[in-house]
Motif scaffolding. Structure first.
Motif, PDB file in Angstrom:
ATOM      1  N   ARG A 143      -3.892 -11.804   6.620  1.00 48.80           N
ATOM      2  CA  ARG A 143      -4.757 -10.660   6.912  1.00 48.80           C
ATOM      3  C   ARG A 143      -3.936  -9.407   7.202  1.00 48.80           C
ATOM      4  NH1 ARG A 143      -7.479  -7.401  10.272  1.00 48.80           N
ATOM      5  NH2 ARG A 143      -9.592  -6.927   9.548  1.00 48.80           N
ATOM      6  N   TYR A 146      -2.836  -7.942   4.024  1.00 47.88           N
ATOM      7  CA  TYR A 146      -3.958  -7.265   3.363  1.00 47.88           C
ATOM      8  C   TYR A 146      -4.183  -5.886   3.973  1.00 47.88           C
ATOM      9  CZ  TYR A 146      -8.635  -6.315   1.596  1.00 47.88           C
ATOM     10  OH  TYR A 146      -9.720  -5.725   0.984  1.00 47.88           O
ATOM     11  N   ASP A 149      -1.919  -3.251   2.759  1.00 47.59           N
ATOM     12  CA  ASP A 149      -2.372  -2.721   1.471  1.00 47.59           C
ATOM     13  C   ASP A 149      -3.504  -1.710   1.663  1.00 47.59           C
ATOM     14  OD1 ASP A 149      -0.540  -4.241   0.094  1.00 47.59           O
ATOM     15  OD2 ASP A 149      -1.949  -5.843  -0.385  1.00 47.59           O
TER      16      ASP A 149
END
Length: 196
Positions: A143, A146, A149
């Motif tokens: 997570r 992510y 990103d």
């Protein structure tokens, strides 16, 4: 030896981003330092995650999207992510599943019964059961990656710093910019702002 699959989630509380879950069967793997990811520094989690992926007998990571969180609520989305993670594992690895928390995912019950798998929800399992601790680490590091990103796409929110949690800086950014597509609009602190 009865194989044990540990399951945990990361990201129930943030105001943005998916919720992630991981399922891990360590088998014979012996990896020092595994515990609840919240008790570890980011550097230690980042060091342990590849060891878990390399040495575990089986592992899987899954998520439930912001859209799913907003449509079904965070608890049900978390359960969905957990089910998705477990259902990716080879059936031969699944004899007993321990989930951190107090709730067994609804979809997992009939799935497990059909396969003769015992499923147990156990509070604080992430600190007490090494497979659940390993799942906690994989879910958290996936997570966090992510959210880095997401930060690259929406740097004005500083997701690299708070990973979507409702910090003072995050709330100030919401006030200045409104929510982005990664924000959970069903969460009250986000719902008050209009989509730009």
């Amino acid at each position: 030896m009865t194989l044990l699959c540990g399951v945990d989630e990361a990201g129930r509380g943030p105001l943005a981003g998916p919720v992630f879950a991981a399922a891990v069967v360590l088998g014979q793997a012996v990896i020092e330092g595994i515990t609840d990811s919240k008790k570890l520094s980011a550097a230690r989690r980042d060091a342990l995650a590849p060891l878990i992926r390399e040495q575990a007998q089986a592992w899987a990571i899954a998520s439930a999207s912001v859209t799913e969180i907003d449509s079904m609520n965070i608890l049900q989305a978390t359960m969905l992510a957990m089910f998705r993670a477990v259902s990716q594992l080879p059936p031969a690895c699944l004899r007993r599943i321990v989930i951190d928390g107090t709730t067994v995912p609804r979809d997992l019950r009939p799935w497990a019964q059909q396969r003769g798998v015992v499923v147990v929800a156990q509070a604080r399992a992430d600190a007490d059961v090494r497979e659940v601790g390993a799942a906690s680490i994989l879910a958290k590091t996936a997570r966090d990656a992510y959210m880095l990103d997401v930060h690259a796409r929406y740097p004005q929110y500083a997701f690299d710093q708070h990973k979507g949690y409702g910090t003072t800086a995050h709330m100030a950014a919401l006030g200045a910019h409104g929510p982005c597509p990664e924000h959970r609009r069903s969460f009250a602190p986000v719902a008050q702002w209009q989509l730009l």
